[in-house]
Design a protein around this motif. Structure first.
Motif, PDB file in Angstrom:
ATOM      1  N   ARG A 161       0.832  -1.212   0.000  1.00 31.31           N
ATOM      2  CA  ARG A 161       0.000   0.000   0.000  1.00 31.31           C
ATOM      3  C   ARG A 161       0.868   1.263   0.000  1.00 31.31           C
ATOM      4  NH1 ARG A 161      -5.013  -0.096   2.141  1.00 31.31           N
ATOM      5  NH2 ARG A 161      -4.375  -1.617   3.710  1.00 31.31           N
ATOM      6  N   TYR A 162       1.904   1.300   0.845  1.00 27.10           N
ATOM      7  CA  TYR A 162       2.789   2.468   0.911  1.00 27.10           C
ATOM      8  C   TYR A 162       3.464   2.704  -0.440  1.00 27.10           C
ATOM      9  CZ  TYR A 162       6.446   5.666   2.408  1.00 27.10           C
ATOM     10  OH  TYR A 162       7.270   6.755   2.515  1.00 27.10           O
ATOM     11  N   ILE A 163       3.995   1.637  -1.019  1.00 25.30           N
ATOM     12  CA  ILE A 163       4.708   1.785  -2.292  1.00 25.30           C
ATOM     13  C   ILE A 163       3.754   2.244  -3.393  1.00 25.30           C
ATOM     14  CG2 ILE A 163       5.984   0.544  -4.091  1.00 25.30           C
ATOM     15  CD1 ILE A 163       7.183  -1.202  -1.797  1.00 25.30           C
ATOM     16  N   ALA A 217      10.753  -4.947  -5.279  1.00 23.84           N
ATOM     17  CA  ALA A 217      10.305  -5.164  -3.891  1.00 23.84           C
ATOM     18  C   ALA A 217       8.864  -5.665  -3.874  1.00 23.84           C
ATOM     19  CB  ALA A 217      10.433  -3.873  -3.087  1.00 23.84           C
ATOM     20  N   MET A 218       8.007  -5.070  -4.699  1.00 19.87           N
ATOM     21  CA  MET A 218       6.614  -5.530  -4.709  1.00 19.87           C
ATOM     22  C   MET A 218       6.492  -6.924  -5.305  1.00 19.87           C
ATOM     23  SD  MET A 218       4.053  -2.329  -5.095  1.00 19.87           S
ATOM     24  CE  MET A 218       4.322  -2.041  -6.808  1.00 19.87           C
ATOM     25  N   ARG A 219       7.319  -7.245  -6.253  1.00 17.75           N
ATOM     26  CA  ARG A 219       7.292  -8.621  -6.804  1.00 17.75           C
ATOM     27  C   ARG A 219       7.662  -9.640  -5.710  1.00 17.75           C
ATOM     28  NH1 ARG A 219       5.315 -10.246 -11.714  1.00 17.75           N
ATOM     29  NH2 ARG A 219       6.683 -11.992 -11.330  1.00 17.75           N
ATOM     30  N   ILE A 220       8.639  -9.299  -4.892  1.00 17.88           N
ATOM     31  CA  ILE A 220       9.038 -10.189  -3.795  1.00 17.88           C
ATOM     32  C   ILE A 220       7.894 -10.349  -2.799  1.00 17.88           C
ATOM     33  CG2 ILE A 220      10.527 -10.387  -1.775  1.00 17.88           C
ATOM     34  CD1 ILE A 220      12.791  -9.198  -3.530  1.00 17.88           C
ATOM     35  N   LEU A 221       7.233  -9.227  -2.499  1.00 20.88           N
ATOM     36  CA  LEU A 221       6.130  -9.290  -1.527  1.00 20.88           C
ATOM     37  C   LEU A 221       4.967 -10.098  -2.089  1.00 20.88           C
ATOM     38  CD1 LEU A 221       6.179  -5.615  -0.222  1.00 20.88           C
ATOM     39  CD2 LEU A 221       6.919  -7.651   1.000  1.00 20.88           C
TER      40      LEU A 221
END
Length: 98
Positions: free
Chosen positions: A63-65, A94-98
């Motif tokens: 959400r922050y990103i 980073a979002m792909r990892i999450l």
């Protein structure tokens, strides 16, 4: 207030000052929002070390990103910066990892 008489007294005063800022649980709360290159580093290190983040933490990080994504779809190195390759690559990965 008087100047400290020696370095030891200066250090003691500094410690006393920082203790007034310290929260009950031991951390020093502060707003450090803005840089868009810090959270990806944390996410990468959690991934590399096998540190599992809770579902809630992952959702809030995403959400922050995404809340700080620029209109062109990218990210800068700061929430007010124009998109660039570095910021976009970090945050997308980073979002792909999450």
């Amino acid at each position: 207030e008087e100047r400290p008489k020696d370095p030891v007294e200066a250090a003691r005063r500094a410690i006393a000052f920082f203790q007034t800022l310290q929260d009950d649980d031991g951390h020093w709360p502060a707003d450090y929002g803005g840089p868009m290159f810090l959270m990806p580093g944390l996410i990468f290190m959690c991934y590399i070390t096998g540190t599992e983040l809770s579902r809630h933490h992952k959702e809030e990080m995403i959400r922050y990103i995404t809340n700080h994504q620029n209109d062109d779809g990218g990210w800068g190195i700061h929430i007010e910066a124009r998109s660039d390759l570095f910021g976009s690559t970090l945050n997308y990965t980073a979002m792909r990892i999450l």
